[in-house]
Design a protein around this motif. Sequence first.
Motif, PDB file in Angstrom:
ATOM      1  N   SER A 101      13.917  36.381   4.727  1.00  0.00           N
ATOM      2  CA  SER A 101      14.532  36.857   3.469  1.00  0.00           C
ATOM      3  C   SER A 101      15.251  35.688   2.787  1.00  0.00           C
ATOM      4  N   ALA A 102      15.932  34.858   3.587  1.00  0.00           N
ATOM      5  CA  ALA A 102      16.614  33.693   3.011  1.00  0.00           C
ATOM      6  C   ALA A 102      15.593  32.741   2.401  1.00  0.00           C
ATOM      7  N   CYS A 107      13.307  30.067  -2.208  1.00  0.00           N
ATOM      8  CA  CYS A 107      12.104  29.614  -2.921  1.00  0.00           C
ATOM      9  C   CYS A 107      11.862  30.409  -4.212  1.00  0.00           C
ATOM     10  N   GLY A 108      12.719  31.390  -4.488  1.00  0.00           N
ATOM     11  CA  GLY A 108      12.755  32.063  -5.790  1.00  0.00           C
ATOM     12  C   GLY A 108      11.418  32.601  -6.276  1.00  0.00           C
ATOM     13  N   GLY A 109      11.151  32.350  -7.544  1.00  0.00           N
ATOM     14  CA  GLY A 109       9.962  32.913  -8.202  1.00  0.00           C
ATOM     15  C   GLY A 109       8.668  32.423  -7.578  1.00  0.00           C
ATOM     16  N   ALA A 110       8.681  31.189  -7.056  1.00  0.00           N
ATOM     17  CA  ALA A 110       7.441  30.653  -6.455  1.00  0.00           C
ATOM     18  C   ALA A 110       7.045  31.515  -5.263  1.00  0.00           C
ATOM     19  N   ALA A 111       8.030  31.971  -4.484  1.00  0.00           N
ATOM     20  CA  ALA A 111       7.731  32.843  -3.336  1.00  0.00           C
ATOM     21  C   ALA A 111       7.387  34.246  -3.818  1.00  0.00           C
ATOM     22  N   LEU A 127       3.448  30.758  -2.563  1.00  0.00           N
ATOM     23  CA  LEU A 127       3.739  30.125  -1.272  1.00  0.00           C
ATOM     24  C   LEU A 127       3.447  31.134  -0.168  1.00  0.00           C
ATOM     25  N   SER A 128       3.220  30.618   1.059  1.00  0.00           N
ATOM     26  CA  SER A 128       2.949  31.553   2.169  1.00  0.00           C
ATOM     27  C   SER A 128       4.220  32.248   2.652  1.00  0.00           C
ATOM     28  N   ILE A 129       5.372  31.891   2.074  1.00  0.00           N
ATOM     29  CA  ILE A 129       6.652  32.499   2.468  1.00  0.00           C
ATOM     30  C   ILE A 129       6.584  34.029   2.385  1.00  0.00           C
ATOM     31  N   GLU A 130       5.930  34.509   1.363  1.00  0.00           N
ATOM     32  CA  GLU A 130       5.874  35.959   1.126  1.00  0.00           C
ATOM     33  C   GLU A 130       5.127  36.670   2.269  1.00  0.00           C
ATOM     34  N   ARG A 131       4.073  36.023   2.792  1.00  0.00           N
ATOM     35  CA  ARG A 131       3.356  36.602   3.948  1.00  0.00           C
ATOM     36  C   ARG A 131       4.269  36.617   5.181  1.00  0.00           C
ATOM     37  N   LEU A 132       5.022  35.530   5.373  1.00  0.00           N
ATOM     38  CA  LEU A 132       5.931  35.460   6.521  1.00  0.00           C
ATOM     39  C   LEU A 132       6.967  36.583   6.437  1.00  0.00           C
ATOM     40  N   PHE A 133       7.478  36.793   5.236  1.00  0.00           N
ATOM     41  CA  PHE A 133       8.493  37.835   4.997  1.00  0.00           C
ATOM     42  C   PHE A 133       7.941  39.217   5.357  1.00  0.00           C
ATOM     43  N   ARG A 134       6.701  39.481   4.943  1.00  0.00           N
ATOM     44  CA  ARG A 134       6.096  40.798   5.250  1.00  0.00           C
ATOM     45  C   ARG A 134       5.821  40.914   6.750  1.00  0.00           C
TER      46      ARG A 134
END
Length: 383
Positions: free
Chosen positions: A332-333, A338-342, A347-354
Amino acid sequence: MTHDAAVLKAREIASRVLTPAAEKNDKAGRFSKEAVESLGESGLLGLLLPADFGGSGLGPRAFAAVIATLADADASVAMVYLMHILGTATISAACPRAAQALGPVLKEIGAGRHLSTLAFSEAGSRSHFWAPISRAHRNGDGVRISAKKSWVTSAGHAQSYVVSSLAPEGTGPTDSTLYLLGAGTRGLSVAGPWEGMGLRANASAPIALDDCRVPSDFQLTDDGAGFPAMLNVVLPLFSLGTAAVALGLCRAAVAGTASHLKSAKFEHLGQSLGESLPTLRAQLAAMQIDTDGLSARIDDLIEHLEQPRETTMLRVLETKAAAGDVAISVTSAAMHACGGAAFSKHLSIERLFRDAHAGAVMAPTGDVLREFIGKSLLGMPLF
Ligand SMILES: Cc1cc2nc3c(=O)[nH]c(=O)nc-3n(C[C@H](O)[C@H](O)[C@H](O)COP(=O)(O)OP(=O)(O)OC[C@H]3O[C@@H](n4cnc5c(N)ncnc54)[C@H](O)[C@@H]3O)c2cc1C
């Protein structure tokens, strides 16, 4: 295979097979057969299996390191691998009793040609996997089972399923027995699609068992002894494994965030995001601190599993509960930093978050674990 060789093989598979396909498989909800093939060819499917069956006979330390390495690249594959190791450990624990029937299965696992998994959760008892609704019925010297297994990782891809069901003569809600069902068992079918928010590429679909016949050789525990096997064989490795998946996700989130803060620019200021904003640097630092804290907790659990003592079960419960929370908080942090890009999935951050949200939902859930820990601290019975 040594510990170091196992980790090197996991790294090689992660960079050659997992990383290039993770995003595409997540989007399509596609199970990676290539990943399972590579894990089989490398010998990693037999990581904990004794050498007699072609395994490497390694322990929890290598198991956690391999899982964290895989999860850093693709948590869906890491969870498939985790459930396979749990299935294998349960079959292996049963082997002396039914050596003739189970020996060939274990040898296939050692040879890297057999993927297993657990089918415990049922639609009727939901996350309370220790209390199956289904009941096995005597059929000659074997049993017949009908059940609605609500989530089974690797459904339709595994070669075998470790299935729980109430023992034929069981009187209490936890008097279960564990059985091994081959994928080709008549009456066993995948009963729906898998459309998860996270871990989308691990085929955690429901499985229906319709009057499946199980010969006595494929009974893995004594009648009514399924629950102790869940607690003593499965739970410690499951807790360690899910914590290692969480660690891999956290490491990937820290690396992805650092990379974004270095590469994304405020062109009008002539600085990267990281150079420009101390708040983002502080956030990245907090993510790193939490990730290293989780790593230390995992090391502590490994020591407890290597040398069991009075506090070991408490550590088992604590580690899964804590890891689920850390994974959600660190990813979540990362989304925030990474703001709007995530947010816009650049970015793959969104997959990690899910993916990070699955750990706390998988049973025993974080809520249930906190309930167990609280009860045990107060000297209350857990069930
Ligand atoms: C990706 C994924 C893969 C999975 N793979 C497998 C698998 O391979 N094999 C398998 O057997 N299962 C598997 N599961 C199932 C999993 O272990 C749980 O059984 C399932 O997620 C339970 O979901 P539920 O909403 O039905 O739980 P519910 O029981 O309906 O829980 C709803 C909420 O109530 C809370 N809650 C429930 N009981 C208590 C309590 N006593 N005290 C406090 N709070 C409580 C829970 O924490 C949760 O927040 C998988 C699940 C996921 C998400």
